[in-house]
Motif scaffolding. Sequence first.
Motif, PDB file in Angstrom:
ATOM      1  N   ARG A  78       0.706 -89.912  38.564  1.00 30.28           N
ATOM      2  CA  ARG A  78       1.597 -91.019  38.231  1.00 30.28           C
ATOM      3  C   ARG A  78       2.115 -90.924  36.799  1.00 30.28           C
ATOM      4  O   ARG A  78       3.302 -91.106  36.548  1.00 30.28           O
ATOM      5  CB  ARG A  78       0.862 -92.356  38.453  1.00 30.28           C
ATOM      6  CG  ARG A  78       1.783 -93.464  38.953  1.00 30.28           C
ATOM      7  CD  ARG A  78       1.039 -94.762  39.207  1.00 30.28           C
ATOM      8  NE  ARG A  78      -0.130 -94.592  40.061  1.00 30.28           N
ATOM      9  CZ  ARG A  78      -1.372 -94.980  39.750  1.00 30.28           C
ATOM     10  NH1 ARG A  78      -1.621 -95.563  38.592  1.00 30.28           N
ATOM     11  NH2 ARG A  78      -2.367 -94.799  40.597  1.00 30.28           N
ATOM     12  N   ASN A  79       1.207 -90.614  35.847  1.00 32.92           N
ATOM     13  CA  ASN A  79       1.566 -90.722  34.429  1.00 32.92           C
ATOM     14  C   ASN A  79       2.071 -89.433  33.786  1.00 32.92           C
ATOM     15  O   ASN A  79       2.880 -89.477  32.865  1.00 32.92           O
ATOM     16  CB  ASN A  79       0.372 -91.230  33.624  1.00 32.92           C
ATOM     17  CG  ASN A  79       0.000 -92.643  34.035  1.00 32.92           C
ATOM     18  OD1 ASN A  79       0.784 -93.315  34.732  1.00 32.92           O
ATOM     19  ND2 ASN A  79      -1.163 -93.099  33.625  1.00 32.92           N
ATOM     20  N   LYS A  80       1.551 -88.293  34.223  1.00 30.50           N
ATOM     21  CA  LYS A  80       1.964 -87.044  33.569  1.00 30.50           C
ATOM     22  C   LYS A  80       3.199 -86.484  34.284  1.00 30.50           C
ATOM     23  O   LYS A  80       3.153 -85.447  34.949  1.00 30.50           O
ATOM     24  CB  LYS A  80       0.806 -86.048  33.590  1.00 30.50           C
ATOM     25  CG  LYS A  80      -0.345 -86.420  32.637  1.00 30.50           C
ATOM     26  CD  LYS A  80      -1.298 -85.249  32.458  1.00 30.50           C
ATOM     27  CE  LYS A  80      -2.227 -85.458  31.262  1.00 30.50           C
ATOM     28  NZ  LYS A  80      -3.136 -84.315  31.064  1.00 30.50           N
ATOM     29  N   LYS A  81       4.298 -87.205  34.087  1.00 31.17           N
ATOM     30  CA  LYS A  81       5.520 -86.869  34.821  1.00 31.17           C
ATOM     31  C   LYS A  81       6.099 -85.527  34.402  1.00 31.17           C
ATOM     32  O   LYS A  81       6.866 -84.912  35.143  1.00 31.17           O
ATOM     33  CB  LYS A  81       6.563 -87.970  34.597  1.00 31.17           C
ATOM     34  CG  LYS A  81       6.196 -89.284  35.287  1.00 31.17           C
ATOM     35  CD  LYS A  81       7.398 -90.197  35.344  1.00 31.17           C
ATOM     36  CE  LYS A  81       7.014 -91.653  35.607  1.00 31.17           C
ATOM     37  NZ  LYS A  81       5.978 -91.897  36.583  1.00 31.17           N
ATOM     38  N   ASP A  82       5.740 -85.079  33.196  1.00 31.54           N
ATOM     39  CA  ASP A  82       6.282 -83.796  32.739  1.00 31.54           C
ATOM     40  C   ASP A  82       5.231 -82.673  32.803  1.00 31.54           C
ATOM     41  O   ASP A  82       5.333 -81.672  32.105  1.00 31.54           O
ATOM     42  CB  ASP A  82       6.850 -83.943  31.319  1.00 31.54           C
ATOM     43  CG  ASP A  82       7.780 -82.783  30.984  1.00 31.54           C
ATOM     44  OD1 ASP A  82       8.472 -82.295  31.916  1.00 31.54           O
ATOM     45  OD2 ASP A  82       7.779 -82.334  29.820  1.00 31.54           O
ATOM     46  N   VAL A  86       3.409 -81.778  38.482  1.00 29.79           N
ATOM     47  CA  VAL A  86       4.311 -82.829  38.974  1.00 29.79           C
ATOM     48  C   VAL A  86       5.749 -82.327  39.043  1.00 29.79           C
ATOM     49  O   VAL A  86       6.453 -82.552  40.037  1.00 29.79           O
ATOM     50  CB  VAL A  86       4.200 -84.108  38.104  1.00 29.79           C
ATOM     51  CG1 VAL A  86       5.289 -85.110  38.477  1.00 29.79           C
ATOM     52  CG2 VAL A  86       2.819 -84.730  38.259  1.00 29.79           C
ATOM     53  N   VAL A  87       6.175 -81.589  38.017  1.00 30.22           N
ATOM     54  CA  VAL A  87       7.541 -81.045  38.033  1.00 30.22           C
ATOM     55  C   VAL A  87       7.695 -80.056  39.198  1.00 30.22           C
ATOM     56  O   VAL A  87       8.712 -80.049  39.907  1.00 30.22           O
ATOM     57  CB  VAL A  87       7.882 -80.380  36.679  1.00 30.22           C
ATOM     58  CG1 VAL A  87       9.242 -79.683  36.743  1.00 30.22           C
ATOM     59  CG2 VAL A  87       7.873 -81.428  35.558  1.00 30.22           C
ATOM     60  N   ASP A  90       7.972 -82.049  42.424  1.00 29.00           N
ATOM     61  CA  ASP A  90       9.298 -82.669  42.542  1.00 29.00           C
ATOM     62  C   ASP A  90      10.339 -81.633  42.964  1.00 29.00           C
ATOM     63  O   ASP A  90      11.187 -81.892  43.815  1.00 29.00           O
ATOM     64  CB  ASP A  90       9.705 -83.306  41.200  1.00 29.00           C
ATOM     65  CG  ASP A  90       8.954 -84.611  40.941  1.00 29.00           C
ATOM     66  OD1 ASP A  90       8.504 -85.231  41.925  1.00 29.00           O
ATOM     67  OD2 ASP A  90       8.816 -84.996  39.767  1.00 29.00           O
ATOM     68  N   LYS A 117       3.976 -86.864  46.433  1.00 26.30           N
ATOM     69  CA  LYS A 117       5.302 -86.392  46.022  1.00 26.30           C
ATOM     70  C   LYS A 117       6.055 -85.720  47.169  1.00 26.30           C
ATOM     71  O   LYS A 117       7.241 -85.960  47.355  1.00 26.30           O
ATOM     72  CB  LYS A 117       5.152 -85.399  44.862  1.00 26.30           C
ATOM     73  CG  LYS A 117       4.630 -86.029  43.574  1.00 26.30           C
ATOM     74  CD  LYS A 117       5.759 -86.742  42.866  1.00 26.30           C
ATOM     75  CE  LYS A 117       5.266 -87.453  41.619  1.00 26.30           C
ATOM     76  NZ  LYS A 117       6.378 -88.156  40.951  1.00 26.30           N
TER      77      LYS A 117
END
Lengths: 342, 342
Positions: A78-82, A86-87, A90, A117
Amino acid sequence: MNVVVDIYGGDYAPEEIIAGCIDAIRKNEGFDVVMVGKEDEIRTILKRYPIEEYLNRIQIVNASDVITNDDVPTVAIRNKKDSSLVVALDRAKSDDQCMGLVSAGSTGAVLTGAFLKIGRIKGIQRPALAPVLPTVNDKNVVLIDCGANVDCKANMLAQFALMGTAYAKSMLGVKSPRVGLLCNGTEDKKGNALCHETFALLKELPINFVGNMEAREILSGDYDVVVCDGFWGNVALKSIEGTVGTIMTMLKKEMMTSLRSKIAASMLKKNFKNLAKKIDYTKGGGAPFLGVEKVVIKSHGNSKACTICGSIMQVVNMYRSKLIENLKNELNAGVAAGSSQD
Amino acid sequence: MNVVVDIYGGDYAPEEIIAGCIDAIRKNEGFDVVMVGKEDEIRTILKRYPIEEYLNRIQIVNASDVITNDDVPTVAIRNKKDSSLVVALDRAKSDDQCMGLVSAGSTGAVLTGAFLKIGRIKGIQRPALAPVLPTVNDKNVVLIDCGANVDCKANMLAQFALMGTAYAKSMLGVKSPRVGLLCNGTEDKKGNALCHETFALLKELPINFVGNMEAREILSGDYDVVVCDGFWGNVALKSIEGTVGTIMTMLKKEMMTSLRSKIAASMLKKNFKNLAKKIDYTKGGGAPFLGVEKVVIKSHGNSKACTICGSIMQVVNMYRSKLIENLKNELNAGVAAGSSQD
């Protein structure tokens, strides 16, 4: 088409992950690799390789953060979008050209991330981790689930049986995969409450369910798919791993006890290597996370280049074998036969 | 004092069981053996042995029936009143001179029978099967429970931890046994619902609880006692057994691939034998069934004479080490610290 790779997941990231990507594109054709992570560092490492002719098959997507084993998976996703993971997720989700994703990062984060995701296949309650282990007769067995889900319900295990069957058909070339339910005995009435309930469901599915089986038989070659709660599957998988390690250590020690044994052991170097290779199921690649909308391979945390290369090729092969479509078909057949859904 | 032996339990009954009894009294002093089974057959077999000087240490108790693996344990214990196992259990219960009992018969029947006929130690909810496995550093680890109970509750696991601790202290000579809770990870929050609840209870007990552990570490030597639900324990134990068998088979196959490897392997014959002996935990005896009022050893179904001899000596040693008293003391200490009872 491309394979997305989380360059910053794993004990040997980023060097060995990058080396694995390069291995994969050097040795195989028909796909690009999308490297996700700290772009500057990746470019610096890439310069070490004489790979000009392959550069057009490498894309780099910048991600400045990293998820570690110390992060709480749900919070990190949720928080470590970068973060590289997570990248990468996505990108895998949004890119029509993406065959699938490889990560050697935190198991919890990879599975949670793929679930949140990329998303589940319609009708699937819980995706499952399904490593393929070598059997004593040089065949393979799919152990599903191996740790993605604890405290499972019987209808989750029924879906694992369907997914495992689809996997064994598509990827192992088994026509009618023999499915066993992991139990503390082979008799129909053996097992705990979850076994009893699952046994009844599996009997109704359009699969080749051959009954309860004991953990002793996982590697026997008598089963193509072993169905279990993720907690038991984790216990089984890690018991197998631990025993392999223990025996190899004991064997080495025993070989060092006399001059005679040392000489004989040196004559057998190649054979011991062969053996180690055969039984180390993590060397050839990772474990697929079945039930999400893209192919996702969780590579072992200690993956080096050859394992990452293997994991990338797993994605390519699973994509080409239409694994996801086959999973959906198997599930639909199960639903038609009365398997419960969420 | 005497040890009661079920002569008609096990794949190699009665010949190998009798041979094991004779082995035990020939090589050791200070106890008699009570052989329970078909008296005529036993006497005929005994005549083959030149054992006149030992005959005064052998008692025979007739029992004309046999419980098999096909019998439903609870039904068999109730109905087959003249079976070797039931007669042996009755004798063990009623004989003040009995140190304990050995059977290589149906696991379910032995455990059910011991539970119903000999009875639990006061305060114990469920007795547990607790085999001792060899670790990589030539020590031992107690795995409790290994299949006597499925669908356990947390307070049952807490009692397993206390019994395992008593056992490791009394029989393995460990001063402060390190107790691990079998889990799918090492972090405190890992595990399924039963793990979470058990973790909280174990932290409150007066034992050396070192936290959650993975199945990979069972044989690592880092734990003296591994606590688990009987279903998971069974999965772990049989995964270990199956892996040992698989690797030994693969190793043999690999040794046969060339003349060179065959020669080297023949030089290592003794070493391979040593290794096989070290890792086969069933050779030296059986698994104690802890929590009943007498020492009960469940010997492996495939026990031959040397294993039965080992199992008999386990009974003798456990009796002499006052294992049952020590178990009671450990339990009382646990109760004083707030462990729940039935």
